[in-house]
Scaffold this motif. Structure first.
Motif, short mmCIF file in Angstrom:
data_model
loop_
_atom_site.label_atom_id
_atom_site.label_comp_id
_atom_site.label_asym_id
_atom_site.label_seq_id
_atom_site.Cartn_x
_atom_site.Cartn_y
_atom_site.Cartn_z
N TYR A 54 -4.32 -0.85 63.17
CA TYR A 54 -5.07 -0.17 62.17
C TYR A 54 -5.41 1.00 62.59
O TYR A 54 -5.91 1.30 63.62
CB TYR A 54 -6.32 -1.07 61.67
CG TYR A 54 -5.76 -2.38 61.12
CD1 TYR A 54 -5.43 -2.32 59.51
CD2 TYR A 54 -5.42 -3.55 61.60
CE1 TYR A 54 -5.05 -3.35 58.87
CE2 TYR A 54 -5.20 -4.61 61.03
CZ TYR A 54 -4.81 -4.49 59.56
OH TYR A 54 -4.69 -5.73 58.80
N SER A 55 -5.40 1.95 61.65
CA SER A 55 -6.12 3.33 62.07
C SER A 55 -6.35 3.93 60.59
O SER A 55 -6.45 3.13 59.50
CB SER A 55 -4.81 4.30 62.42
OG SER A 55 -3.83 4.35 61.64
N GLY A 56 -7.03 5.03 60.54
CA GLY A 56 -7.71 5.71 59.37
C GLY A 56 -8.27 7.16 59.63
O GLY A 56 -8.33 7.62 60.79
N THR A 57 -8.77 7.41 58.52
CA THR A 57 -9.55 9.01 58.38
C THR A 57 -10.96 8.78 57.46
O THR A 57 -10.66 7.72 56.67
CB THR A 57 -8.87 10.08 57.92
OG1 THR A 57 -8.35 9.99 56.77
CG2 THR A 57 -7.61 10.42 58.88
N LEU A 58 -11.73 9.57 57.58
CA LEU A 58 -12.82 9.54 56.69
C LEU A 58 -12.90 10.78 56.17
O LEU A 58 -13.01 11.87 56.53
CB LEU A 58 -14.06 9.18 57.52
CG LEU A 58 -15.37 9.58 56.76
CD1 LEU A 58 -15.79 8.65 55.77
CD2 LEU A 58 -16.36 9.49 57.78
N ASP A 59 -13.25 10.97 54.85
CA ASP A 59 -13.96 12.11 54.02
C ASP A 59 -15.15 12.07 53.60
O ASP A 59 -15.91 10.95 53.14
CB ASP A 59 -12.88 12.20 52.67
CG ASP A 59 -11.49 12.43 52.95
OD1 ASP A 59 -11.02 12.69 54.26
OD2 ASP A 59 -10.79 12.23 52.15
N SER A 60 -15.74 13.19 53.73
CA SER A 60 -17.21 13.23 53.05
C SER A 60 -17.16 14.56 52.31
O SER A 60 -17.39 15.75 52.57
CB SER A 60 -18.38 13.45 54.34
OG SER A 60 -19.54 13.38 53.83
N PRO A 61 -16.75 14.34 50.97
CA PRO A 61 -16.41 15.25 49.87
C PRO A 61 -17.63 16.34 49.75
O PRO A 61 -17.46 17.60 49.81
CB PRO A 61 -16.27 14.75 48.79
CG PRO A 61 -15.67 13.36 49.20
CD PRO A 61 -16.48 13.09 50.36
N ASP A 62 -18.97 15.83 49.69
CA ASP A 62 -20.19 16.92 49.41
C ASP A 62 -20.17 17.62 50.74
O ASP A 62 -20.84 18.71 50.41
CB ASP A 62 -21.17 15.93 48.95
CG ASP A 62 -21.23 15.46 47.58
OD1 ASP A 62 -20.19 15.59 47.01
OD2 ASP A 62 -22.09 15.11 47.18
N GLN A 63 -19.85 17.46 51.98
CA GLN A 63 -19.77 18.05 53.01
C GLN A 63 -18.84 18.96 53.34
O GLN A 63 -18.71 19.40 54.47
CB GLN A 63 -20.58 17.02 54.17
CG GLN A 63 -21.84 16.75 54.16
CD GLN A 63 -22.21 15.73 55.15
OE1 GLN A 63 -21.29 14.74 55.68
NE2 GLN A 63 -23.29 15.89 55.61
N LYS A 64 -17.59 18.87 52.59
CA LYS A 64 -16.56 19.57 52.55
C LYS A 64 -15.89 19.08 54.00
O LYS A 64 -15.49 19.95 54.61
CB LYS A 64 -16.67 21.14 52.55
CG LYS A 64 -17.36 21.64 51.27
CD LYS A 64 -16.54 21.47 49.97
CE LYS A 64 -17.11 21.93 49.08
NZ LYS A 64 -18.35 21.65 48.52
N ALA A 65 -16.02 18.06 54.35
CA ALA A 65 -15.37 17.44 55.57
C ALA A 65 -14.35 16.39 55.29
O ALA A 65 -14.44 15.33 54.51
CB ALA A 65 -16.34 16.57 56.69
#
Length: 471
Positions: A51-62
């Protein structure tokens, strides 16, 4: 009959658990503080059992933050991003629900993940202007050929021209650190939108633009320094001079935070700049600023005196290393690795929960050796301020923990006057933070909670000063 039914149900439950799949997109709303919600999106994938993955934090533009480790065993999902000292431990209840706990830097917060984003109530931002506007709005682009970048921005033009004037005075807004859009949007606030609206309603044209490589602007943000961003601001100035409704002799800059470091860089070499307004602008050397900032924010977050002392000693040593070997990134990495390994070996309590010594060393070195950070550490704004000959306004809030108010306002005034320019005005507003919001502590953790985007008192002073200097 009851026994047969129980066996059937157990069989269904067993099959249901077996069919659960943690891959795909998972949405969660992290309640950082009461009333402060931070949406997160986990993207989990699987290949040959790994397993692998990524994370988004839209409000922080990340976006697309790499996840260090993902494990899934018997409905238990574990996620770790060591560089961010972040972990998430959850139980996959169904193909549409994960219940678990988010941890980062000492915070432990329940977090439920679902397959679809759960709408949250938009924060109340009473100052945010709404169309229709009593002024003209123009969408524009301009180029910085030196950076191979095309900038997208907005000009707002008053419909009422000053008495006896055919063309308008104008101000160009320069954003703070990090990739910012034209509104300098942060945690639901749009400070530059509010500033532009206020100034335009008071007869001042405003140009604001997306940073290079951000939003609708092209170019490369990574690797750029404050000196590079100064060429972007100069390109905006050159463009605005050609605008048919703008008085080319009355164009100035208003820079926030790092923008207050950049504006004097342009004005020091471009004597056509009519004025500069520094909003929480920097007047002290970069390394000194970062140490003061670290102390004040750490204290606001509850760090004890001993931890604050150790942190300052570590910062001082690391910043000195960067200054001594500026530009030689490999040498800096070598020196800092040795220092951090010894320091963390002797002070393991400085390693945040959920992280490791190796991860912390990697994170610190990546930050300290970036081109932007190295430049900030070695930069002393005072010699540049001495070369500014146009009118200068410097304003700040007494509760600014990121750019300490009194020290920076004093340094700015003294430096400008040392160069022979006596047209400098400084104003400290009581109870305002780094974003010019009315507050009680100044802690960055309050930015999102506060409804105020930018103090009306600060807006009034800024507007009246620009009008006075351009009439």
């Amino acid at each position: 009959m009851k026994r047969i039914l129980l066996v059937v149900l157990l069989g269904l439950i067993s099959h249901f658990n077996f069919a659960q799949n943690p891959t795909g997109d998972w949405y969660g709303n992290l309640e950082v503080q009461p009333g402060v919600i931070l949406p997160l999106v986990f993207h989990i994938s699987e290949a040959e059992g790994i397993y692998s993955g990524t994370l988004d934090s839209p409000d922080q533009k990340a976006f697309d933050i790499p996840i260090t480790n993902v494990t899934y065993t018997d409905t238990n999902l574990s996620i770790a991003i060591t560089d961010m000292r972040l972990t998430y431990e959850g139980v996959v209840r169904s193909n549409a629900l994960i219940e678990g706990t988010f941890k980062q830097s000492g915070l432990t917060i329940p977090l439920q993940l679902t397959r679809e984003a759960v709408a949250i109530e938009a924060p109340n931002r009473p100052q945010e202007p709404q169309a229709p506007f009593p002024y003209t709005v123009q969408e524009i682009t301009f180029d910085n050929k030196e950076a191979n970048a095309t900038f997208s921005g907005t000009i707002t033009l008053p419909k009422v021209v000053f008495k006896g004037k055919k063309k308008l005075p104008a101000v160009i807004l320069i954003s703070g650190s990090g990739p910012q859009d034209r509104n300098e949007e942060l945690l639901g606030h749009k400070p530059f939108l509010v500033i532009a609206d206020y100034l335009t309603r008071n007869g001042i044209a405003v140009l604001r633009y997306d940073d290079r490589g951000t939003a609708a602007s092209t170019g490369e943000f990574t690797g750029a320094t404050s000196a590079d961003f100064a060429t972007d601001a100069q390109a905006a100035f050159d463009f605005l001079k050609t605008h048919p409704d703008i008085d080319a002799s009355k164009i100035g800059f208003a820079g926030h935070s790092e923008g207050g470091l950049i504006a004097p860089m342009v004005a020091a070499t471009n004597k056509e700049v009519a004025f500069i307004a520094l909003l929480a602008g920097v007047g002290q050397p970069g390394d000194e600023l970062l140490m003061d900032q670290g102390y004040l924010i750490g204290k606001a977050q509850g760090f004890d005196d001993e931890m604050l002392r150790k942190n300052r000693i570590a910062q001082e040593m690391m910043f000195t290393t960067v200054k001594e070997h500026y530009g030689d990134t490999e040498k800096i990495k070598e020196k800092l690795t040795i220092y951090l390994e010894n320091a963390l070996e002797q002070n393991p309590e400085m390693i945040p929960e959920g992280s490791s010594k190796e991860a912390m060393i990697k994170r610190e070195i990546n930050t300290l050796t970036s081109d932007w950070f190295q430049y900030l550490i070695i930069t002393d704004p005072r010699p540049t301020l001495e070369k500014v000959t146009c009118p200068v306004l410097a304003i700040n809030g007494s509760l600014d923990l990121q750019v300490p108010s009194q020290k920076n306002l004093t340094n700015i005034e003294e430096s400008v006057k040392k160069g022979g320019n006596t047209d400098v005005t400084t104003v400290e507003f009581p109870n305002l933070n780094h974003l010019f919001q009315t507050t009680t502590t100044g802690s960055p953790s309050e930015y999102a909670i506060l409804e105020e985007t930018f103090s009306p008192d600060a807006l009034k002073v800024l507007s009246e000063w620009i009008i006075e200097k351009t009439k």
